[in-house]
Scaffold this motif. Structure first.
Motif, PDB file in Angstrom:
ATOM      1  N   LYS A  20       0.845  -1.192   0.000  1.00  0.00           N
ATOM      2  CA  LYS A  20       0.000   0.000   0.000  1.00  0.00           C
ATOM      3  C   LYS A  20       0.879   1.240   0.000  1.00  0.00           C
ATOM      4  O   LYS A  20       2.004   1.210   0.497  1.00  0.00           O
ATOM      5  N   LYS A  21       0.358   2.317  -0.556  1.00  0.00           N
ATOM      6  CA  LYS A  21       1.087   3.585  -0.602  1.00  0.00           C
ATOM      7  C   LYS A  21       0.755   4.407   0.642  1.00  0.00           C
ATOM      8  O   LYS A  21      -0.350   4.330   1.166  1.00  0.00           O
ATOM      9  N   LYS A  22       1.737   5.181   1.092  1.00  0.00           N
ATOM     10  CA  LYS A  22       1.528   6.031   2.255  1.00  0.00           C
ATOM     11  C   LYS A  22       2.427   7.257   2.148  1.00  0.00           C
ATOM     12  O   LYS A  22       3.535   7.181   1.607  1.00  0.00           O
ATOM     13  N   VAL A  23       1.939   8.396   2.660  1.00  0.00           N
ATOM     14  CA  VAL A  23       2.727   9.627   2.669  1.00  0.00           C
ATOM     15  C   VAL A  23       2.960  10.026   4.119  1.00  0.00           C
ATOM     16  O   VAL A  23       2.021  10.179   4.892  1.00  0.00           O
ATOM     17  N   PHE A  24       4.228  10.169   4.495  1.00  0.00           N
ATOM     18  CA  PHE A  24       4.606  10.633   5.828  1.00  0.00           C
ATOM     19  C   PHE A  24       4.953  12.112   5.732  1.00  0.00           C
ATOM     20  O   PHE A  24       5.575  12.541   4.764  1.00  0.00           O
ATOM     21  N   GLN A  25       4.573  12.896   6.723  1.00  0.00           N
ATOM     22  CA  GLN A  25       4.951  14.309   6.777  1.00  0.00           C
ATOM     23  C   GLN A  25       6.136  14.447   7.725  1.00  0.00           C
ATOM     24  O   GLN A  25       6.022  14.168   8.916  1.00  0.00           O
ATOM     25  N   VAL A  26       7.282  14.858   7.191  1.00  0.00           N
ATOM     26  CA  VAL A  26       8.502  15.030   7.975  1.00  0.00           C
ATOM     27  C   VAL A  26       8.928  16.484   7.855  1.00  0.00           C
ATOM     28  O   VAL A  26       9.281  16.946   6.774  1.00  0.00           O
ATOM     29  N   LYS A  27       8.854  17.204   8.958  1.00  0.00           N
ATOM     30  CA  LYS A  27       9.191  18.631   8.992  1.00  0.00           C
ATOM     31  C   LYS A  27       8.409  19.406   7.934  1.00  0.00           C
ATOM     32  O   LYS A  27       8.941  20.285   7.265  1.00  0.00           O
ATOM     33  N   GLY A  28       7.145  19.037   7.754  1.00  0.00           N
ATOM     34  CA  GLY A  28       6.275  19.727   6.820  1.00  0.00           C
ATOM     35  C   GLY A  28       6.421  19.321   5.365  1.00  0.00           C
ATOM     36  O   GLY A  28       5.704  19.815   4.510  1.00  0.00           O
ATOM     37  N   LYS A  29       7.343  18.433   5.086  1.00  0.00           N
ATOM     38  CA  LYS A  29       7.547  17.979   3.708  1.00  0.00           C
ATOM     39  C   LYS A  29       7.105  16.525   3.576  1.00  0.00           C
ATOM     40  O   LYS A  29       7.304  15.727   4.494  1.00  0.00           O
ATOM     41  N   PRO A  30       6.529  16.169   2.439  1.00  0.00           N
ATOM     42  CA  PRO A  30       6.067  14.788   2.268  1.00  0.00           C
ATOM     43  C   PRO A  30       7.210  13.817   1.974  1.00  0.00           C
ATOM     44  O   PRO A  30       8.160  14.155   1.268  1.00  0.00           O
ATOM     45  N   ARG A  31       7.132  12.629   2.578  1.00  0.00           N
ATOM     46  CA  ARG A  31       8.030  11.509   2.264  1.00  0.00           C
ATOM     47  C   ARG A  31       7.141  10.398   1.742  1.00  0.00           C
ATOM     48  O   ARG A  31       6.198   9.991   2.408  1.00  0.00           O
ATOM     49  N   TYR A  32       7.411   9.921   0.556  1.00  0.00           N
ATOM     50  CA  TYR A  32       6.574   8.917  -0.087  1.00  0.00           C
ATOM     51  C   TYR A  32       7.109   7.531   0.232  1.00  0.00           C
ATOM     52  O   TYR A  32       8.314   7.287   0.137  1.00  0.00           O
TER      53      TYR A  32
END
Length: 64
Positions: A20-32
């Motif tokens: 599954k795909k997921k987007v993490f927010q790290v310091k306001g920037k997306p990590r895919y």
């Protein structure tokens, strides 16, 4: 898709239908990322693989 199991220190192959795909927010920037749950040596593990935006957009997997 291949993932690296940090706990078992080896590569694990997971069918594309189980990811599954997921987007993490790290310091306001997306990590895919691509996430999956699998069994390695009899132990259930959660696997995460960070990918580029281009590779993320190419995937047809559902969102986590």
């Amino acid at each position: 898709m291949d993932f690296y199991s940090v706990k078992h220190r080896k590569m694990v192959s997971v069918p594309d239908t189980d990811v599954k795909k997921k987007v993490f927010q790290v310091k306001g920037k997306p990590r895919y990322a691509v996430v999956a749950k699998s069994t390695v040596e009899g132990t259930a593990v959660s696997l995460t693989k960070f990918v580029s935006k281009v590779d993320y957009d190419k995937l047809t997997a559902p969102m986590a």
